[in-house]
Design a protein around this motif. Structure first.
Motif, PDB file in Angstrom:
ATOM      1  N   ALA A 129      14.170   7.346  -8.643  1.00 32.92           N
ATOM      2  CA  ALA A 129      13.060   8.211  -8.603  1.00 32.92           C
ATOM      3  C   ALA A 129      12.509   8.709  -7.067  1.00 32.92           C
ATOM      4  O   ALA A 129      11.937   9.668  -6.947  1.00 32.92           O
ATOM      5  CB  ALA A 129      12.002   7.979  -9.433  1.00 32.92           C
ATOM      6  N   GLY A 130      12.796   7.959  -6.104  1.00 28.42           N
ATOM      7  CA  GLY A 130      12.363   8.077  -4.678  1.00 28.42           C
ATOM      8  C   GLY A 130      11.015   7.631  -4.621  1.00 28.42           C
ATOM      9  O   GLY A 130      10.416   7.828  -3.786  1.00 28.42           O
ATOM     10  N   LEU A 131      10.430   6.645  -5.756  1.00 33.07           N
ATOM     11  CA  LEU A 131       9.145   6.088  -5.193  1.00 33.07           C
ATOM     12  C   LEU A 131       8.952   5.137  -4.447  1.00 33.07           C
ATOM     13  O   LEU A 131       9.892   4.336  -4.111  1.00 33.07           O
ATOM     14  CB  LEU A 131       8.611   5.497  -6.633  1.00 33.07           C
ATOM     15  N   THR A 132       7.918   5.103  -3.715  1.00 33.86           N
ATOM     16  CA  THR A 132       7.672   4.289  -2.352  1.00 33.86           C
ATOM     17  C   THR A 132       6.705   3.146  -3.031  1.00 33.86           C
ATOM     18  O   THR A 132       5.868   3.132  -4.110  1.00 33.86           O
ATOM     19  CB  THR A 132       7.064   4.842  -1.314  1.00 33.86           C
ATOM     20  N   PRO A 133       6.784   1.718  -2.590  1.00 32.44           N
ATOM     21  CA  PRO A 133       5.954   0.581  -3.182  1.00 32.44           C
ATOM     22  C   PRO A 133       4.408   1.074  -2.944  1.00 32.44           C
ATOM     23  O   PRO A 133       3.713   0.644  -3.851  1.00 32.44           O
ATOM     24  CB  PRO A 133       6.381  -0.655  -1.870  1.00 32.44           C
ATOM     25  N   ASN A 134       4.190   1.727  -1.579  1.00 34.65           N
ATOM     26  CA  ASN A 134       2.580   1.902  -1.573  1.00 34.65           C
ATOM     27  C   ASN A 134       2.270   2.929  -2.764  1.00 34.65           C
ATOM     28  O   ASN A 134       1.121   2.864  -3.326  1.00 34.65           O
ATOM     29  CB  ASN A 134       2.465   2.736  -0.364  1.00 34.65           C
ATOM     30  N   GLY A 135       3.233   3.848  -2.923  1.00 31.56           N
ATOM     31  CA  GLY A 135       2.756   4.892  -3.954  1.00 31.56           C
ATOM     32  C   GLY A 135       2.712   4.161  -5.566  1.00 31.56           C
ATOM     33  O   GLY A 135       1.920   4.616  -5.917  1.00 31.56           O
ATOM     34  N   ILE A 136       3.471   3.181  -5.713  1.00 38.00           N
ATOM     35  CA  ILE A 136       3.350   2.759  -6.866  1.00 38.00           C
ATOM     36  C   ILE A 136       2.004   1.665  -7.133  1.00 38.00           C
ATOM     37  O   ILE A 136       1.414   1.581  -7.839  1.00 38.00           O
ATOM     38  CB  ILE A 136       4.538   1.596  -7.031  1.00 38.00           C
ATOM     39  N   SER A 137       1.779   1.321  -5.675  1.00 33.12           N
ATOM     40  CA  SER A 137       0.183   0.505  -5.731  1.00 33.12           C
ATOM     41  C   SER A 137      -0.859   1.348  -6.083  1.00 33.12           C
ATOM     42  O   SER A 137      -1.726   0.931  -6.610  1.00 33.12           O
ATOM     43  CB  SER A 137       0.228  -0.067  -4.243  1.00 33.12           C
ATOM     44  N   ILE A 138      -0.887   2.613  -5.538  1.00 35.11           N
ATOM     45  CA  ILE A 138      -1.851   3.853  -6.004  1.00 35.11           C
ATOM     46  C   ILE A 138      -1.679   4.016  -7.296  1.00 35.11           C
ATOM     47  O   ILE A 138      -2.894   4.191  -7.793  1.00 35.11           O
ATOM     48  CB  ILE A 138      -1.698   4.883  -4.898  1.00 35.11           C
ATOM     49  N   LEU A 139      -0.583   4.137  -8.107  1.00 32.88           N
ATOM     50  CA  LEU A 139      -0.597   4.680  -9.263  1.00 32.88           C
ATOM     51  C   LEU A 139      -1.221   3.263 -10.251  1.00 32.88           C
ATOM     52  O   LEU A 139      -1.760   3.718 -10.991  1.00 32.88           O
ATOM     53  CB  LEU A 139       0.969   4.594  -9.702  1.00 32.88           C
ATOM     54  N   ALA A 140      -0.985   2.102  -9.738  1.00 34.00           N
ATOM     55  CA  ALA A 140      -1.445   0.951 -10.268  1.00 34.00           C
ATOM     56  C   ALA A 140      -3.000   0.912 -10.441  1.00 34.00           C
ATOM     57  O   ALA A 140      -3.640   0.604 -11.119  1.00 34.00           O
ATOM     58  CB  ALA A 140      -1.055  -0.465  -9.742  1.00 34.00           C
ATOM     59  N   LEU A 141      -3.575   1.311  -9.217  1.00 36.57           N
ATOM     60  CA  LEU A 141      -5.071   1.576  -9.068  1.00 36.57           C
ATOM     61  C   LEU A 141      -5.548   2.671  -9.854  1.00 36.57           C
ATOM     62  O   LEU A 141      -6.645   2.517 -10.560  1.00 36.57           O
ATOM     63  CB  LEU A 141      -5.464   1.895  -7.579  1.00 36.57           C
ATOM     64  N   LEU A 142      -4.671   3.593 -10.087  1.00 34.25           N
ATOM     65  CA  LEU A 142      -5.028   4.947 -10.942  1.00 34.25           C
ATOM     66  C   LEU A 142      -5.189   4.344 -12.344  1.00 34.25           C
ATOM     67  O   LEU A 142      -5.953   4.710 -13.208  1.00 34.25           O
ATOM     68  CB  LEU A 142      -4.310   6.163 -10.820  1.00 34.25           C
TER      69      LEU A 142
ATOM     70  N   THR B 218      11.602  -2.921   2.779  1.00 32.70           N
ATOM     71  CA  THR B 218      10.594  -2.328   3.459  1.00 32.70           C
ATOM     72  C   THR B 218       9.235  -3.351   3.474  1.00 32.70           C
ATOM     73  O   THR B 218       8.100  -2.822   3.831  1.00 32.70           O
ATOM     74  CB  THR B 218      10.112  -0.532   3.066  1.00 32.70           C
ATOM     75  N   ASP B 219       9.490  -4.542   2.903  1.00 30.73           N
ATOM     76  CA  ASP B 219       8.273  -5.242   2.562  1.00 30.73           C
ATOM     77  C   ASP B 219       7.618  -5.650   3.985  1.00 30.73           C
ATOM     78  O   ASP B 219       8.507  -6.067   5.047  1.00 30.73           O
ATOM     79  CB  ASP B 219       8.597  -6.568   1.718  1.00 30.73           C
ATOM     80  N   SER B 220       6.536  -5.768   4.196  1.00 26.30           N
ATOM     81  CA  SER B 220       5.817  -5.984   5.535  1.00 26.30           C
ATOM     82  C   SER B 220       4.255  -6.310   5.199  1.00 26.30           C
ATOM     83  O   SER B 220       3.753  -6.477   4.107  1.00 26.30           O
ATOM     84  CB  SER B 220       5.591  -4.456   6.346  1.00 26.30           C
ATOM     85  N   ARG B 221       3.767  -6.863   6.306  1.00 28.50           N
ATOM     86  CA  ARG B 221       2.551  -7.290   6.283  1.00 28.50           C
ATOM     87  C   ARG B 221       1.160  -6.283   6.089  1.00 28.50           C
ATOM     88  O   ARG B 221       0.408  -6.700   5.104  1.00 28.50           O
ATOM     89  CB  ARG B 221       2.052  -8.133   7.565  1.00 28.50           C
ATOM     90  N   ALA B 222       1.706  -5.037   6.413  1.00 29.08           N
ATOM     91  CA  ALA B 222       0.678  -4.055   6.078  1.00 29.08           C
ATOM     92  C   ALA B 222       0.786  -3.637   4.589  1.00 29.08           C
ATOM     93  O   ALA B 222      -0.357  -3.531   3.903  1.00 29.08           O
ATOM     94  CB  ALA B 222       1.165  -2.660   6.991  1.00 29.08           C
ATOM     95  N   GLY B 223       2.111  -3.731   4.103  1.00 32.11           N
ATOM     96  CA  GLY B 223       1.936  -3.219   2.528  1.00 32.11           C
ATOM     97  C   GLY B 223       1.583  -4.537   1.920  1.00 32.11           C
ATOM     98  O   GLY B 223       0.718  -4.119   0.759  1.00 32.11           O
ATOM     99  N   ASP B 224       1.606  -5.701   2.298  1.00 32.45           N
ATOM    100  CA  ASP B 224       1.068  -6.811   1.632  1.00 32.45           C
ATOM    101  C   ASP B 224      -0.388  -6.898   1.467  1.00 32.45           C
ATOM    102  O   ASP B 224      -1.036  -6.807   0.620  1.00 32.45           O
ATOM    103  CB  ASP B 224       1.367  -8.118   2.093  1.00 32.45           C
ATOM    104  N   LEU B 225      -0.928  -6.241   2.827  1.00 36.10           N
ATOM    105  CA  LEU B 225      -2.547  -6.183   2.993  1.00 36.10           C
ATOM    106  C   LEU B 225      -2.762  -5.078   1.899  1.00 36.10           C
ATOM    107  O   LEU B 225      -4.189  -5.023   1.068  1.00 36.10           O
ATOM    108  CB  LEU B 225      -2.918  -5.827   4.266  1.00 36.10           C
TER     109      LEU B 225
END
Length: 203
Positions: free
Chosen positions: A24-37, A82-89
């Motif tokens: 679907a072209g979703l990004t990990p950060n986008g999914i993290s935001i969906l989880a918050l929603l 694309t896993d990174s320290r910024a994404g983990d934070l």
């Protein structure tokens, strides 16, 4: 006893969802935001349950969605490389906000703000001690009586039961007892993690 120990199994179960998110072209950060929603939707449902108990059932579903998405985002990041320290934070920060939001919704629905504060401090100290171990060059600590996976599972089960059955134990609803557990057992878990870290450091 903690469901965090089943994380490898849960990660394998998430494989179809990770593949779907990738297509679907979703990004990990986008999914993290969906989880918050999803956490916000859960809190809103728990607050609305003060007027109609069945809203607890909707809250249980949104808590489940939050937990599932929290697993998918990290797995997707690793799948995409694309896993990174910024994404983990970002993931950890949003998880903590989600914890605060969900517990605040539970407490507000009951009008038990002092109990909610006690529960939030227990939960945040548990998470803090888990990640603080990394700051002193240890592995992240997931152990203890009550990890995040346990909290989400308990919240989902207790809120679903409360939606379907009108019961009170010792003058408190099951949801109020859930907050008591988060407050008491949360601090015990934090102390367990602190003890483990100190032992690992040889102190």
């Amino acid at each position: 006893m903690t469901l965090d120990g089943l994380r490898p199994l849960a990660d394998r179960m998430m494989s179809p969802l990770v593949s779907g998110a990738k297509r679907a072209g979703l990004t990990p950060n986008g999914i993290s935001i969906l989880a918050l929603l999803a956490a916000l939707a859960a809190a809103g449902s728990f607050y609305a349950a003060s007027e109609m108990r069945l809203f607890y059932l909707a809250g249980a579903v949104f808590v489940l969605v939050n937990g599932v998405l929290d697993l998918v985002d990290g797995n997707l990041a690793r799948e995409l490389g694309t896993d990174s320290r910024a994404g983990d934070l970002l993931d950890h920060v949003l998880d903590r906000y989600a914890d605060i939001i969900i517990i605040s919704g539970l407490a507000a629905g009951l009008g038990e703000y002092a109990l909610g504060l006690a529960a939030v401090t227990g939960v945040l100290m548990t998470s803090y001690l888990g990640t603080q171990a990394q700051a002193v060059d240890l592995d992240r600590v997931y152990g203890g009586i009550l990890g995040r996976a346990d909290r989400l599972a308990l919240t989902g089960v207790v809120s679903a039961v409360t939606a379907l059955v009108d019961i009170s134990i010792g003058g408190l609803t099951p949801v109020a007892w859930l907050l008591v557990v988060f407050a008491v057992v949360g601090h015990i878990t934090a102390l367990q993690r602190f003890y483990y870290a100190m032992q690992a450091l040889g102190e």
